[in-house]
Design an enzyme around this catalytic site. Structure first.
Site, short mmCIF file in Angstrom:
data_model
loop_
_atom_site.label_atom_id
_atom_site.label_comp_id
_atom_site.label_asym_id
_atom_site.label_seq_id
_atom_site.Cartn_x
_atom_site.Cartn_y
_atom_site.Cartn_z
N ASP A 202 0.86 -1.18 0.00
CA ASP A 202 0.00 0.00 0.00
C ASP A 202 0.90 1.24 0.00
O ASP A 202 2.09 1.16 0.30
CB ASP A 202 -0.95 0.01 1.20
CG ASP A 202 -0.23 0.05 2.54
OD1 ASP A 202 0.74 -0.72 2.71
OD2 ASP A 202 -0.63 0.83 3.42
N GLU B 67 -0.09 -0.95 5.79
CA GLU B 67 1.01 -0.45 6.61
C GLU B 67 0.96 1.06 6.79
O GLU B 67 1.23 1.59 7.87
CB GLU B 67 2.35 -0.86 5.99
CG GLU B 67 3.56 -0.63 6.88
CD GLU B 67 4.14 0.77 6.81
OE1 GLU B 67 4.91 1.14 7.72
OE2 GLU B 67 3.82 1.51 5.85
#
Length: 505
Positions: free
Chosen positions: A129, A194
């Protein structure tokens, strides 16, 4: 006449055995050279793979991009499946948004290559991400169209963390392509949240502690960067305690012309207590914080002294005329191994362009304290809360103060004498022909401490990102050199880890 002697494994003479043993290191070096040549010849393929991944707008903070994030995880899983890995998309549940909306969290990809019980097993963690990015934010190129300029690959997520994840995958792929046995078993844990706190990952690690992680010997994280142009190994990160300090006064916002001078304003109280947190010279004024920090040892001082770091370059890069400290050791120590207070913003205050003359009824100051070893977030919460209420009490204000800690992430610190770091030094030397800097990160990577606490495994961080990659900023990039040589580094590292004696923990 006697038949000529033949060397079988049963009848090998000592001289022949010695010769074979002497040639073994050369054989290993030759194999690495062959693998490095393979990587060089496939670098365009690796760049295209990164281009495909960067094109997926896997922004975990934007709920409208959640379908892209789910797609990203499927793409990762499929790449690992096509390599013959044992792959699973692990459901880690749902996320409730502040408005009550429920969204499915992106699944965590786990994969395994090899299950030879005579070999070490390493687990590589990464995330795919990214932070938000728009062209109008100040990017020189489309952030989701990987663009190469002067050997630099520009795109959101290129360095943080898509290229490092791909480099690890390509390292495994190189062994496969050349029909070489993986020197260690390799597992992957790749997540998609994250950048927004790794929602659901802690619970997943805990749930699989005795299954997926049971045979893991070592954990490797490459979600970090070099400090300079010299390659580095990272052995520590700071934690983070993030606080809200809310001051509430009148029942509603007031006109400063009508009410100014008649009420004690919440904003004035808030700025007063925020100002008490840290002195102009950077000294934290909360009792007990500085006292909890482990003193700088002579060994640490020597390590910091040997690190390649240019204060003037750092000053120019940050665009400031003066730094808090004027020597390398003090500056690095205060970036890495001492706590710091940073004030991030005030919610409820007027911040738009213009001249609105308002007295806010309620304002919330947001600040964080970076944690270092020997500091306990639960203790820091009490220290900060007690201190701010004490300072606020001395103001004799009728307003109400509420202090809350919304993040309490612990620091992580590894032993640089561990064989994992010796293996890292050997791998860096093999690829870059230099000794790596041993560095710490000033930021926080909470998952490192989670892995350590839950699994009890030893951890190393091996960065391949450059010091000027612009993580989270405009024009984020990964240099082609770091990407390709980083893939070779990971190949070499797997081989070095395979030589760690099984008794090491």
């Amino acid at each position: 006449m006697k038949a000529p002697h033949t060397c079988s494994s049963e009848k090998m003479n000592p001289q022949t055995l010695l010769l074979i043993l002497l040639l073994l290191p050369a054989a290993r070096a030759f194999q690495f050279t062959r693998m490095a040549q393979y990587v060089d010849s496939h670098q365009e393929e690796y760049v295209e793979a990164l281009r495909d991944w960067v094109a997926i707008e896997s922004d975990s903070s934007n709920v409208l991009k959640r379908p892209d994030l789910h797609h990203m995880m499927e793409v990762v899983a499929q790449k690992l499946r096509l390599m013959g890995g044992t792959v699973e998309l692990v459901d880690i549940g749902e996320q409730e948004l502040p408005n009550g909306q429920i969204l499915a969290l992106p699944k965590v990809v786990t994969a395994q290559f090899g299950n030879d019980t005579s070999k070490h097993t390493v687990c590589v963690y990464g995330h795919v991400d990214v932070q938000p990015a728009k062209l109008e934010d100040g990017w020189n190129t489309d952030p989701y169209n990987l663009t190469e300029i002067n050997g630099h690959l520009y795109g959101r997520g290129a360095s943080d963390n898509k290229a490092p994840v791909l480099a690890w995958i390509h390292a495994v792929g190189a062994y496969q392509a050349l029909h070489m046995d993986l020197p260690v078993n390799v597992k992957f844990v790749i997540e998609g949240m994250e950048e927004t706190g790794s929602n659901g990952l802690d619970a997943m690690i805990l749930a699989q502690r005795n299954t997926f992680f049971s045979d893991v010997d070592y954990i490797i994280i490459s979600d970090c960067g070099w400090l300079s142009r010299r390659p580095a190994l990272t052995y520590g990160t700071r934690g983070n305690c993030y606080f809200f300090a809310e001051v509430e006064g009148p029942k509603q916002d007031l006109h400063s012309g009508v009410y100014g001078g008649s009420v004690i304003e919440p904003m004035t109280d808030l700025i007063g207590i925020l100002d008490s947190l840290i002195s102009p010279s950077g000294k934290i004024q909360i009792p007990g914080i500085r006292e909890a920090v482990a003193p700088l040892t002579d060994e640490e001082w020597k390590m910091y002294q040997d690190i390649e770091f240019d204060l003037e370059n750092y000053k120019n890069k940050t665009g400031v005329s003066q730094l808090m400290y004027d020597n390398k050791v003090d500056l690095l120590a205060h970036m890495w191994r001492y706590p710091t207070v940073s004030i991030h913003g005030i919610e409820g205050a007027f911040s738009d362009p213009g001249t609105k003359t308002v007295i806010p009824a309620k304002v919330t100051g947001k600040f964080s304290i970076r944690q270092v070893p020997n500091m306990d977030p639960a203790v820091v919460k009490t220290q900060v809360t007690d201190y701010l209420h004490s300072v606020f009490g001395k103001r004799k204000s009728p307003n109400k103060l509420k202090v809350s800690m919304v993040i309490g992430a612990k620091p992580w610190l590894a032993n640089t004498q561990h064989p994992l770091y010796e293996a890292g030094k050997a791998a860096v030397n093999k690829v870059f022909n230099v000794d790596p800097d041993l560095i710490r990160e000033g930021g926080t990577i909470p998952i490192a401490r989670t892995f350590q606490d839950v699994t009890g495994k030893s951890i190393i961080m091996i960065p391949i990102g450059g010091f000027d990659d612009g993580l989270h900023s405009q024009n984020e990039k990964m240099s082609r050199y770091n990407y390709i040589e980083g893939t070779k580094l990971f190949i070499a590292y797997l081989n070095e880890v395979s030589q760690i004696k099984k008794t090491s923990v």
